[in-house]
Motif scaffolding. Structure first.
Motif, PDB file in Angstrom:
ATOM      1  N   LYS A  52      -9.274 -36.909 -14.050  1.00  0.00           N
ATOM      2  CA  LYS A  52      -8.366 -36.365 -13.027  1.00  0.00           C
ATOM      3  C   LYS A  52      -8.903 -36.640 -11.630  1.00  0.00           C
ATOM      4  O   LYS A  52      -8.150 -36.904 -10.699  1.00  0.00           O
ATOM      5  CB  LYS A  52      -8.196 -34.866 -13.251  1.00  0.00           C
ATOM      6  N   GLN A  53     -10.219 -36.555 -11.485  1.00  0.00           N
ATOM      7  CA  GLN A  53     -10.825 -36.831 -10.178  1.00  0.00           C
ATOM      8  C   GLN A  53     -10.641 -38.290  -9.781  1.00  0.00           C
ATOM      9  O   GLN A  53     -10.301 -38.599  -8.629  1.00  0.00           O
ATOM     10  CB  GLN A  53     -12.302 -36.472 -10.220  1.00  0.00           C
ATOM     11  N   CYS A  54     -10.837 -39.200 -10.739  1.00  0.00           N
ATOM     12  CA  CYS A  54     -10.732 -40.628 -10.431  1.00  0.00           C
ATOM     13  C   CYS A  54      -9.290 -41.048 -10.147  1.00  0.00           C
ATOM     14  O   CYS A  54      -9.050 -41.947  -9.334  1.00  0.00           O
ATOM     15  CB  CYS A  54     -11.290 -41.462 -11.586  1.00  0.00           C
ATOM     16  N   THR A  55      -8.334 -40.416 -10.814  1.00  0.00           N
ATOM     17  CA  THR A  55      -6.925 -40.804 -10.651  1.00  0.00           C
ATOM     18  C   THR A  55      -6.194 -39.906  -9.669  1.00  0.00           C
ATOM     19  O   THR A  55      -4.957 -39.999  -9.548  1.00  0.00           O
ATOM     20  CB  THR A  55      -6.199 -40.744 -12.005  1.00  0.00           C
ATOM     21  N   ASP A  56      -6.944 -39.021  -8.988  1.00  0.00           N
ATOM     22  CA  ASP A  56      -6.327 -38.064  -8.061  1.00  0.00           C
ATOM     23  C   ASP A  56      -5.274 -37.242  -8.790  1.00  0.00           C
ATOM     24  O   ASP A  56      -4.151 -37.073  -8.328  1.00  0.00           O
ATOM     25  CB  ASP A  56      -5.712 -38.800  -6.871  1.00  0.00           C
ATOM     26  N   ASN A  57      -5.700 -36.774  -9.978  1.00  0.00           N
ATOM     27  CA  ASN A  57      -4.838 -35.961 -10.856  1.00  0.00           C
ATOM     28  C   ASN A  57      -3.562 -36.718 -11.239  1.00  0.00           C
ATOM     29  O   ASN A  57      -2.462 -36.171 -11.226  1.00  0.00           O
ATOM     30  CB  ASN A  57      -4.487 -34.628 -10.189  1.00  0.00           C
TER      31      ASN A  57
END
Length: 517
Positions: A392-397
């Motif tokens: 979620k952090q890498c994909t901006d949720n």
């Protein structure tokens, strides 16, 4: 209107009685015995009946103005006229009635023929009555005109020498200068009241009191203490050393400095802590008023864990007030506190279990997960098992969707080190099992080609199946093979179809096109 009439009747009864007592207790020792001097009387709580200690040293019972019985006058006739030795000496003490600690109900005179010591001129001997312990007995004047002795257990005792029925013969003469006998109606000021604290008793009738620093005490282990600060406490004590074990009950604490106080039981059965004196300030009250024609008594009971009760002295079933009501409220309050605490704990446990079921359980690996991870490690594959929070952090949720296909949606992301990634998320409609998903990961981990994007990692839980690829811009596979202009598109190869056919191809199902963010 009916309540007003009842109130007026009760007030009239109190005025007629003059708040006189109908009970005379004996003390636990000769030093604490009760005495009623001449020109004093007891008054039955119901009815116009009086027990009068007359100055002629005869004990009379009156029904209104009529004498109905009296003590024997054989010895009384031998008494000498009252001759005070000084002007301050009162003739009221020429004769007095003493309810002795040994259970004897005795009339004494100071001017007897046997010397300067007080001489008994009449006695109702109850000391050897059935071997009953005489301590804490009491005499009760009934509305029927009878004087009856009771034991500390409130059981009726016989009086071997009762008062005799009155006849008009055998009257005594009052010498000149002596106080004449009182006549009906008897003055209110002559109503007898105790002048000593009822220390150590297991009960306290109407009109009696204990001073601050004193206490009532049951026969075993309970004590009601009026403390020096005028606060009241019902205590359980250790019998072996007489020290406090615990406080069972106490009324609301009174504030301020109290220089003197008493615990008093009023004719209406109201228990009060008040300053000394008939018009003293009330610091605390039990608040429950009853019929003043009832002989109320405060009892210190040992049953049910120790409690106080104000009840009819001869009918314990008629209760006016008890600390069990306060204890019940207190226990009920504690019960609700316990229920609240237990309910709160159970609610927290339920929430925790729900959280674990919905979220936390995904963090725990089932046997299939563990077996696959072990296989990946032993095979030397470098693919990483990503957590939900990291994805979620890498994909901006999952904010930037760049394509979709039969497998699911594709989202753009970036690792903490700056590497761009594409996260391919399985749709809920997919029928792929966890084992099939792991087989695909294993296949993609073994296939390498310059026109195939690399599998960097994965995530597999009960809710999510996610593949993490390296991101490749510049159009789809067809455009790259034909050398078309760079469209900044993204392409993925369906590894399963590649594995089956051994060729690389494009199709609407295998290609997921979309603009880069």
């Amino acid at each position: 209107m009916y309540q007003l009439v009842i109130t007026l009747v009760l007030l009239q009864s109190m005025i007629q009685r003059g708040e006189a007592l109908s009970v005379m207790v004996s003390g636990p020792s000769y030093s604490s015995r009760m005495k009623m001097q001449a020109n004093r009387y007891l008054n039955a709580s119901a009815g116009d009946v009086y027990l009068v200690m007359q100055p002629d040293c005869v004990l009379y019972i009156y029904k209104g103005a009529t004498i109905i019985s009296r003590s024997n006058m054989t010895l009384v006739s031998q008494r000498l006229p009252w001759t005070p030795t000084n002007v301050s000496e009162s003739s009221d003490w020429n004769c007095y009635l003493d309810n002795q600690a040994d259970g004897n109900f005795v009339v004494y005179t100071w001017n007897g023929t046997l010397g300067p010591q007080p001489t008994a001129v009449w006695a109702a001997n109850t000391a050897s009555n059935g071997g009953t312990n005489s301590t804490y007995r009491f005499a009760l004047l009934g509305s029927d005109g009878k004087l009856t002795m009771y034991g500390p257990d409130f059981a009726k005792l016989t009086m071997p020498t009762p008062l005799q029925d009155y006849n008009s013969t055998g009257s005594l003469n009052i010498s000149q200068g002596e106080t004449p006998n009182m006549v009906y109606p008897f003055p209110t000021r002559a109503a007898w009241k105790p002048d000593v604290s009822l220390d150590g008793f297991p009960y306290m009738p109407v009109g009696y009191f204990i001073n601050q620093g004193s206490w009532l005490q049951s026969a075993d282990r309970f004590r009601l203490v009026l403390q020096p600060d005028c606060n009241l406490k019902l205590q359980e004590i250790w019998p072996e050393n007489n020290t406090v074990k615990q406080v069972i009950w106490e009324p609301p604490t009174t504030s301020g400095v109290r220089t003197s106080c008493q615990l008093v039981l009023q004719p209406t059965g109201v228990l009060e802590i008040k300053s000394n004196g008939s018009e003293g300030t009330v610091y605390w009250s039990s608040g429950t008023a009853g019929d003043p024609t009832v002989n109320w008594v405060l009892k210190l009971n040992s049953d049910r864990g120790g409690h106080l009760v104000v009840a009819d002295i001869l009918n314990s079933g008629t209760q006016l007030w008890t600390t069990l009501a306060d204890s019940s409220s207190s226990n009920q309050m504690w019960w609700w506190i316990v229920v609240g605490v237990v309910g709160g704990v159970l609610a927290l446990v339920a929430v925790a279990l729900l959280f674990w079921f919905c979220y936390a359980r995904d963090k725990f690996l089932d046997p299939i997960d563990k077996a696959f991870q072990k296989k990946m490690q032993t095979s030397g594959f470098s693919q990483v098992w990503y957590s939900d929070s990291k994805i979620k952090q890498c994909t901006d949720n999952f904010a930037h969707k760049i394509g979709q296909g039969g497998f699911g949606d594709v989202f753009y992301g970036k690792l903490p080190d700056g590497q761009e990634i594409a996260a391919k998320v399985l749709t809920p409609e997919s029928c792929q099992s966890k084992q099939e998903f792991y087989n695909e990961i294993e296949l993609l981990s073994t296939v390498h080609h310059k026109y195939l994007v690399s599998l960097l990692g994965y995530r597999c839980t009960r809710r999510h199946q996610i593949l993490i690829y390296e991101y490749l811009g510049g159009g789809d596979l067809r455009q790259r093979l034909q050398g078309a202009q760079e469209l900044n598109h993204y392409s993925l190869i369906d590894a399963r179809k590649f594995h089956k056919t051994g060729t690389m191809y494009s199709s609407s199902k295998a290609l997921m096109q979309g603009k880069t963010p």
